[in-house]
Motif scaffolding. Structure first.
Motif, PDB file in Angstrom:
ATOM      1  N   SER A   1      -2.045  -2.626   0.395  1.00 54.65           N
ATOM      2  CA  SER A   1      -1.960  -3.994  -0.120  1.00 54.65           C
ATOM      3  C   SER A   1      -0.595  -4.626   0.107  1.00 54.65           C
ATOM      4  O   SER A   1      -0.452  -5.850   0.042  1.00 54.65           O
ATOM      5  N   GLY A   2       0.417  -3.799   0.351  1.00 61.82           N
ATOM      6  CA  GLY A   2       1.765  -4.311   0.523  1.00 61.82           C
ATOM      7  C   GLY A   2       2.488  -4.597  -0.782  1.00 61.82           C
ATOM      8  O   GLY A   2       3.525  -5.258  -0.784  1.00 61.82           O
ATOM      9  N   LEU A   3       1.962  -4.068  -1.900  1.00 58.98           N
ATOM     10  CA  LEU A   3       2.525  -4.349  -3.217  1.00 58.98           C
ATOM     11  C   LEU A   3       4.006  -4.008  -3.314  1.00 58.98           C
ATOM     12  O   LEU A   3       4.766  -4.696  -3.990  1.00 58.98           O
ATOM     13  N   MET A   4       4.430  -2.944  -2.618  1.00 61.34           N
ATOM     14  CA  MET A   4       5.827  -2.509  -2.714  1.00 61.34           C
ATOM     15  C   MET A   4       6.644  -2.822  -1.465  1.00 61.34           C
ATOM     16  O   MET A   4       7.780  -2.360  -1.348  1.00 61.34           O
ATOM     17  N   GLU A   5       6.090  -3.592  -0.544  1.00 56.83           N
ATOM     18  CA  GLU A   5       6.818  -3.868   0.689  1.00 56.83           C
ATOM     19  C   GLU A   5       8.123  -4.614   0.428  1.00 56.83           C
ATOM     20  O   GLU A   5       9.105  -4.429   1.143  1.00 56.83           O
ATOM     21  N   ASP A   6       8.127  -5.454  -0.569  1.00 61.76           N
ATOM     22  CA  ASP A   6       9.353  -6.135  -0.985  1.00 61.76           C
ATOM     23  C   ASP A   6       9.794  -5.498  -2.297  1.00 61.76           C
ATOM     24  O   ASP A   6       9.293  -5.852  -3.367  1.00 61.76           O
ATOM     25  N   PRO A   7      10.705  -4.526  -2.252  1.00 58.97           N
ATOM     26  CA  PRO A   7      11.076  -3.810  -3.476  1.00 58.97           C
ATOM     27  C   PRO A   7      11.670  -4.714  -4.536  1.00 58.97           C
ATOM     28  O   PRO A   7      11.471  -4.496  -5.730  1.00 58.97           O
ATOM     29  N   LYS A   8      12.387  -5.738  -4.120  1.00 59.43           N
ATOM     30  CA  LYS A   8      12.976  -6.665  -5.091  1.00 59.43           C
ATOM     31  C   LYS A   8      11.863  -7.358  -5.878  1.00 59.43           C
ATOM     32  O   LYS A   8      11.921  -7.447  -7.111  1.00 59.43           O
ATOM     33  N   ARG A   9      10.867  -7.821  -5.175  1.00 60.58           N
ATOM     34  CA  ARG A   9       9.757  -8.493  -5.840  1.00 60.58           C
ATOM     35  C   ARG A   9       9.016  -7.527  -6.758  1.00 60.58           C
ATOM     36  O   ARG A   9       8.621  -7.894  -7.875  1.00 60.58           O
ATOM     37  N   PHE A  10       8.806  -6.299  -6.315  1.00 64.89           N
ATOM     38  CA  PHE A  10       8.061  -5.338  -7.129  1.00 64.89           C
ATOM     39  C   PHE A  10       8.799  -5.030  -8.426  1.00 64.89           C
ATOM     40  O   PHE A  10       8.198  -4.964  -9.500  1.00 64.89           O
ATOM     41  N   VAL A  11      10.106  -4.832  -8.343  1.00 64.68           N
ATOM     42  CA  VAL A  11      10.884  -4.558  -9.551  1.00 64.68           C
ATOM     43  C   VAL A  11      10.812  -5.743 -10.508  1.00 64.68           C
ATOM     44  O   VAL A  11      10.571  -5.573 -11.717  1.00 64.68           O
TER      45      VAL A  11
END
Length: 332
Positions: free
Chosen positions: A198-208
């Protein structure tokens, strides 16, 4: 086994569980300038809250691979081991470690797959990963220790306390499902398992920011959030962390805990929970003395705030931990 019905207050708390996109966007803009942090080397030091923290790296055998562990320590004295949750690292505990380093040897480990620890393929079951982490504790010479955990670190702590009952003086257990469980409290379980697709963690800044915005109840200091983002941004984390969710599920962990792990706990247990935790309703901890039959002493301490209370209410959490650690381990 049946799921525990959620009280009305808890049902209201998880309405719109995930943070709205506009809130995430606003906070992303606030932290837009956060850049990746260079990796540490063994022996590197830094000062936080007036205490000196030393970074350590240890390579140990895994199954067929070598597991590289990163941990950070401060202070000297009786050892206290801290294990973080998701999406965090050793840094989650730095306020508590600094506060306690005047009397204790505080050691915080990056879980496998997180921070600067190993992110390659291998055993990501909670039982297997926790046993590999216990090998690290053996390697650095910890005979007996107090174990302090949070969230996904608690899932591994549960196995360590069950498998090595004579080694844990006191289990200080935070923000993990225990005897009671309802899947409505874990909508992120499937999301994490699907993250590589899904790409949920592809942008770590967004995920955090998405994670903290969803289940924190009090603001976290900007300087702390910046470092949390950096610690979750090391290469490989976005592929390694979902391996835990692919290897198990919150329901499977709950069944294993009730059927096998809890009956083997034999050390004093203190539960530390956020008073307004959305994922861990405080009502679920009202009758636990009935369900932990072999625990010699059990108490529950609630901390102001939500799921991320070590960073939401750092001074309060440090004070409660100091009080808990001063108790005799033979009883409350």
């Amino acid at each position: 086994m049946t799921y525990t019905e959620l009280p009305d207050r808890a049902l209201k708390a998880i309405t719109d569980f995930l943070s709205p996109d506009d809130v995430v966007a606003e906070r992303l803009a606030r932290f837009a300038d956060v850049a990746p942090r260079p990796a540490d080397e063994d022996g590197d030091t830094e000062e936080l809250d007036g205490a000196v923290f030393t970074h350590r790296f240890v390579d140990l055998p895994g199954d067929q691979e070598t597991v590289r562990w990163h941990y950070v320590e401060a202070g000297s004295g009786e050892p206290v081991v801290f294990i973080h949750g998701m999406p965090d690292s050793w840094f989650m505990w730095h306020h508590q470690m600094a506060a306690l380093s005047d009397s204790y040897r505080c050691i915080a480990i990056d879980l496998k797959g997180y921070g600067q620890s190993e992110k390659g393929r291998g055993d990501y079951s909670q039982a297997g990963a926790s046993e590999q982490m216990f090998d690290l504790l053996d390697a650095i010479g910890l005979n007996q220790f107090t174990l302090v955990t949070h969230d996904r670190g608690t899932a591994q702590g549960d196995h360590i306390v069950a498998a090595h009952p004579t080694r844990v003086r006191h289990y200080v257990r935070g923000e993990g499902h225990l005897y009671h469980f309802n899947p409505l409290l874990a909508p992120h379980d499937e999301l994490i398992a699907e993250a590589p697709w899904s790409g949920l963690m592809e942008d770590p800044k967004r995920f955090v920011i998405w994670s903290y915005s969803s289940i924190a109840e009090r603001p976290v200091a900007d300087e702390d959030m910046r470092r949390v983002i950096q610690e979750f941004s090391y290469p490989g984390i976005n592929r390694a962390v979902p391996r835990y969710a692919m290897a198990s599920s919150f329901r499977k962990e709950w069944l294993e805990r009730r059927r096998d792990l809890i009956p083997r706990w034999s050390c004093p247990v203190t539960l530390m929970q956020g008073w307004d935790s959305r994922t861990q309703p405080r009502e679920f901890f009202a009758d636990l003395d009935e369900h932990l039959p072999n625990v010699p002493s059990l108490d529950v301490r609630f901390i102001s705030g939500g799921h991320f209370w070590p960073l939401e209410s750092p001074d309060e959490a440090s004070a409660v931990l100091r009080e808990v650690l001063r108790r005799p381990t033979s009883g409350s």
